[in-house]
Design an enzyme around this catalytic site. Structure first.
Site, mmCIF file in Angstrom:
data_model
loop_
_atom_site.group_PDB
_atom_site.id
_atom_site.type_symbol
_atom_site.label_atom_id
_atom_site.label_comp_id
_atom_site.label_asym_id
_atom_site.label_seq_id
_atom_site.Cartn_x
_atom_site.Cartn_y
_atom_site.Cartn_z
ATOM 1 N N HIS A 163 0.809 -1.221 0.000
ATOM 2 C CA HIS A 163 0.000 0.000 0.000
ATOM 3 C C HIS A 163 0.844 1.274 0.000
ATOM 4 C CE1 HIS A 163 -3.780 2.196 1.401
ATOM 5 N NE2 HIS A 163 -4.097 1.558 0.303
ATOM 6 N N LYS A 165 3.092 4.480 -1.223
ATOM 7 C CA LYS A 165 3.100 5.379 -2.382
ATOM 8 C C LYS A 165 4.341 6.254 -2.208
ATOM 9 C CE LYS A 165 -1.500 4.688 -1.551
ATOM 10 N NZ LYS A 165 -2.128 4.396 -0.241
ATOM 11 N N ASP A 170 17.546 9.018 -7.135
ATOM 12 C CA ASP A 170 18.975 9.196 -6.844
ATOM 13 C C ASP A 170 19.303 9.059 -5.349
ATOM 14 O OD1 ASP A 170 19.591 9.600 -9.534
ATOM 15 O OD2 ASP A 170 19.243 11.758 -9.426
#
Ligand SMILES: [Zn+2]
Length: 240
Positions: A163, A165, A170
């Protein structure tokens, strides 16, 4: 011998002149390096992007102007403009130098898909972790990227939802790993960036929901997220 020649031929003066010119040259080189680094290093960011009902006011206007990612959203007078917020994320992806590690539940947004494609074309190393159901949903860009060669892993053998996000661009540990693989000691200037929040990479998320997304150059946070990504990446390796 004129006075200048006498002056220059003096051993002490000549030594001082050599040292002074060497020091000046070194200083010029350092200044030039600093200038080039400042030109190539991305600007640091520390911002929370909020997606809300105020960001949608100008949405139809942008749509009627053309594609959703048209640069004219930069001129939008709506300071909550959702599409401009989305463009900020796109720009961060466009500035990636070495790596993009994406850990996302749902990814259907075409603008971000195209930005990832551009990064692939630049030779940026991209990895994805996603959810077992959402990765295979009809509009998902995750499988499309996997078909383009982007390695994909996830907790596909369990029912637990992936779940998260977040995305690390870099990250230091990842860049060092890539440098090691390439046997390169001196990376180009780069700036780690973390993108993380409640928003999925979908148009519903960016234009329609109440969501947040933090974009930050904070090294400590970027390192912590990179570390968790690396840990999951190893944990989700399917052993044959
Ligand atoms: Zn707008």
């Amino acid at each position: 011998m004129n006075i200048v020649e006498i002056f220059e031929s003096h051993p002490i003066v000549a030594t001082v002149t050599v040292f002074a010119s060497t020091g000046l040259a070194a200083e010029l080189i350092v200044t030039a390096i600093k200038y080039l680094r400042s030109k190539t290093r991305r600007r640091r960011v520390h911002e929370v992007l909020f997606f809300n009902e105020l960001g949608e006011i100008c949405y139809k206007e942008h749509q009627s102007q053309g594609t959703q990612s048209a640069p004219k959203t930069f001129e939008c007078k709506n300071k909550h403009c959702s599409l401009r917020q989305l463009e900020k994320i796109t720009m961060l992806i466009d500035e990636a130098q070495y790596s993009i590690d994406i850990c996302i539940y749902t990814f259907t947004c075409t603008d971000l898909f195209l930005a990832i494609n551009r990064a692939l074309d630049r030779g940026v190393s991209i990895r994805m972790i996603s959810d077992h159901e959402m990765a295979y949903s009809s509009k998902s860009k995750v499988l499309k990227l996997a078909n383009l060669g982007v390695p994909l892993r996830g907790p596909f053998t369990t029912k637990s939802m992936m779940h998260h996000k977040f995305c690390v661009i870099d990250g230091v540990a990842r860049v060092q790993e890539i440098m090691g693989l390439k046997k390169c000691k001196w990376p180009r200037p780069y700036e780690s960036v973390l993108i993380s929040g409640s928003v999925n990479w979908t148009y519903n998320g960016f234009v329609g929901n109440f969501e947040n997304c933090t974009i930050t150059s904070d090294e400590i946070l970027a390192c912590q997220f990179q570390e968790e990504f690396n840990r999951m990446w190893k944990a989700f390796l399917v052993k044959e």
